[in-house]
Design a protein around this motif. Structure first.
Motif, PDB file in Angstrom:
ATOM      1  N   GLY A 160       1.737  -2.811   5.298  1.00 30.10           N
ATOM      2  CA  GLY A 160       0.999  -2.506   4.076  1.00 30.10           C
ATOM      3  C   GLY A 160       1.374  -3.405   2.911  1.00 30.10           C
ATOM      4  O   GLY A 160       2.188  -4.307   3.029  1.00 30.10           O
ATOM      5  N   ASP A 161       0.746  -3.131   1.769  1.00 31.01           N
ATOM      6  CA  ASP A 161       1.055  -3.811   0.512  1.00 31.01           C
ATOM      7  C   ASP A 161       0.454  -2.944  -0.598  1.00 31.01           C
ATOM      8  O   ASP A 161      -0.234  -1.946  -0.327  1.00 31.01           O
ATOM      9  CB  ASP A 161       0.474  -5.228   0.477  1.00 31.01           C
ATOM     10  CG  ASP A 161       1.243  -6.157  -0.456  1.00 31.01           C
ATOM     11  OD1 ASP A 161       1.803  -5.659  -1.461  1.00 31.01           O
ATOM     12  OD2 ASP A 161       1.290  -7.372  -0.201  1.00 31.01           O
ATOM     13  N   ASP A 167      -4.777  -5.514  -1.794  1.00 32.47           N
ATOM     14  CA  ASP A 167      -5.225  -6.436  -0.742  1.00 32.47           C
ATOM     15  C   ASP A 167      -5.571  -7.789  -1.345  1.00 32.47           C
ATOM     16  O   ASP A 167      -5.373  -8.022  -2.542  1.00 32.47           O
ATOM     17  CB  ASP A 167      -6.409  -5.848   0.034  1.00 32.47           C
ATOM     18  CG  ASP A 167      -7.649  -5.613  -0.830  1.00 32.47           C
ATOM     19  OD1 ASP A 167      -7.738  -6.201  -1.946  1.00 32.47           O
ATOM     20  OD2 ASP A 167      -8.535  -4.853  -0.402  1.00 32.47           O
ATOM     21  N   ALA A 168      -6.078  -8.679  -0.534  1.00 31.81           N
ATOM     22  CA  ALA A 168      -6.358 -10.047  -0.974  1.00 31.81           C
ATOM     23  C   ALA A 168      -7.392 -10.102  -2.090  1.00 31.81           C
ATOM     24  O   ALA A 168      -7.408 -11.036  -2.891  1.00 31.81           O
ATOM     25  CB  ALA A 168      -6.832 -10.889   0.216  1.00 31.81           C
ATOM     26  N   SER A 169      -8.240  -9.089  -2.169  1.00 37.98           N
ATOM     27  CA  SER A 169      -9.257  -9.071  -3.221  1.00 37.98           C
ATOM     28  C   SER A 169      -8.784  -8.334  -4.471  1.00 37.98           C
ATOM     29  O   SER A 169      -9.534  -8.191  -5.433  1.00 37.98           O
ATOM     30  CB  SER A 169     -10.541  -8.416  -2.694  1.00 37.98           C
ATOM     31  OG  SER A 169     -10.308  -7.041  -2.398  1.00 37.98           O
ATOM     32  N   THR A 191      -4.228  -0.552  -2.319  1.00 40.31           N
ATOM     33  CA  THR A 191      -4.133  -0.247  -0.879  1.00 40.31           C
ATOM     34  C   THR A 191      -2.928   0.640  -0.568  1.00 40.31           C
ATOM     35  O   THR A 191      -2.337   0.527   0.492  1.00 40.31           O
ATOM     36  CB  THR A 191      -4.025  -1.544  -0.050  1.00 40.31           C
ATOM     37  OG1 THR A 191      -2.912  -2.321  -0.536  1.00 40.31           O
ATOM     38  CG2 THR A 191      -5.287  -2.361  -0.124  1.00 40.31           C
ATOM     39  N   THR A 199      -3.657   3.183   2.603  1.00 39.29           N
ATOM     40  CA  THR A 199      -3.964   2.742   3.967  1.00 39.29           C
ATOM     41  C   THR A 199      -3.081   3.499   4.964  1.00 39.29           C
ATOM     42  O   THR A 199      -2.044   4.063   4.582  1.00 39.29           O
ATOM     43  CB  THR A 199      -3.706   1.237   4.121  1.00 39.29           C
ATOM     44  OG1 THR A 199      -2.311   0.988   3.888  1.00 39.29           O
ATOM     45  CG2 THR A 199      -4.539   0.422   3.143  1.00 39.29           C
TER      46      THR A 199
END
Length: 412
Positions: A196-197, A200-202, A206, A209
């Motif tokens: 996880g993080d 996210d890239a956008s 998150t 999740t």
């Protein structure tokens, strides 16, 4: 102050005095001792202002916002205020200076910490002090319970903590930071290792999740089931470290920069038996953070930027980084970690654990946002709820909604 074109390199208000603002830190004490060498080599004078963290933040908030020119070089926290300072235009672009200096050898810096001092493809700071998460543990307790090696996976960490706790009444199998904001940094390595993080890239939140929910439940569960009796939910590193160094816990995930608290006999009852291991692997592998806790930047409003860079070029150069690392201050240069002299003062297992962190590390240990303190409060709430036996998954959903609103508000 004497104004001089000497060494100014084209700055319109160049001065032969470089005004440097530094925080109270062992790095600062070390560098101040050798500043006369820099002054002798360059003919420049260095004027140091040294402050505590809170005072430093207060001064930056006032002076940088006012466009003050009386700070040339500034020591700052890339992950705490770096995004805010960069967005506000306080940090000069150092890209050309760093890449154009052969002696500085910018390519020698580790990619992950440099990522944290880069904003919108511009290098706005030079990492000078790094931190990596490692696992502190008690060798004697492992041996007593029949374990021949520290846990390589999170499942093994849980199993070993459970057995050691059962074998040693009154000793916790695991201790870690528990405070809502304080725990976020150390929890981050668990989050990454589960896959996880925080975003996210956008840039979307998150923390709800499946991977994040598993990480919250695991971290909280370890503290609830294997942590100290009646574990509080307001522990920062100092309280958790005290429990470990008083011999009351078997495992403790923490920043490597604090290791001397555990190995100094004057501070630690377990100094003779403490060991260090890499962050145990989760479903996504071993993904500890590898971050720059402090960096050096040039004030965009400074009229002495070329001489300010000369100070940074020296203070973050190979020679000074090596001396700092030998004194126990982890640096961001690859060559220093590969130099036997650079790791000679570290316990061998600590150096080995850090090597894993350097290879697999993630460049942030908290959400990378402008208002970091508020973000940590939001994403840290599920940690507390998991520790106290609440529904970690439901808490993660609530936190994600709040964090997404926070991100949306910050983007406006």
């Amino acid at each position: 102050m004497t104004l001089s074109a000497c060494g100014g390199g084209g700055d319109s208000g160049a001065s032969d005095t470089v005004r440097v603002t530094l925080v109270n830190h062992v790095w600062t004490e070390n560098i101040r001792k050798v500043i006369p060498q820099f002054e002798q080599e360059t003919g420049l004078k260095v004027e140091v202002t040294q402050l505590g963290e809170d005072q430093l933040s207060d001064q930056y908030n006032v002076k940088l916002n006012a466009g003050s020119r009386d700070i040339d070089v500034m020591m700052y926290r890339p992950l705490q205020e770096g995004r805010l300072f960069a967005e506000n235009g306080y940090l000069a672009d150092l890209t050309d200076k760093a890449e154009g200096s052969a002696d500085f050898d910018f390519a020698d810096f580790q990619e992950t910490p440099v990522g944290a001092t880069t904003h919108e493809d511009k290098l706005v700071g030079i990492p000078i002090i790094t931190e990596q998460q490692v696992l502190y543990y008690r060798k004697d307790l492992l041996e007593k319970s029949g374990f021949t090696a520290p846990p390589a996976t999170l499942d093994e960490l849980k199993a070993q903590a459970t057995k050691i706790q059962a074998d040693n009444p009154g000793v916790a199998g695991f201790v870690a930071r528990t405070g809502k904001a304080a725990a976020v940094t150390q929890f981050s390595s668990f989050l990454y290792s589960f896959g996880g993080d925080f975003v996210d890239a956008s840039g979307k939140a998150t923390v709800n999740t499946p991977a994040a929910k598993q990480a919250y439940a695991f971290y909280g569960g370890l503290l609830r089931e294997n942590g100290p009796a009646n574990v509080s939910t307001d522990m920062s590193w100092s309280e958790a470290m005290a429990i470990f160094t008083q011999g009351q816990a078997a495992f403790y995930p923490e920043a490597n920069s604090l290791y001397k608290n555990a190995t100094d006999p004057a501070k630690s009852k377990v100094s003779e038996t403490v060991g260090f291991a890499p962050m145990p692997a989760g479903p996504a592998g071993s993904k500890p953070y590898n971050i720059p806790s402090w960096g050096l930047a040039v004030n965009e409003s400074s009229e002495n930027q070329d001489n300010a860079w000369k100070f940074i070029e020296w203070a973050a150069g190979k020679a000074q980084t090596l001396e700092q690392q030998k004194a126990g201050v982890p640096g961001a240069r690859t060559s220093v970690w590969e130099n036997p002299e650079g790791i000679s003062t570290y316990p061998a297992d600590m150096a080995d654990a850090i090597t894993v962190s350097l290879a697999n590390g993630v460049g942030h240990d908290r959400p990378v946002v402008e208002r970091v303190a508020q973000a940590r409060e939001i994403v840290g709430q599920p940690i507390v709820d998991a520790i106290t036996g609440g529904d970690a998954a439901a808490s993660a959903e609530t936190a994600n909604a709040a964090f997404q609103k926070f991100l949306d508000d910050e983007a406006r």
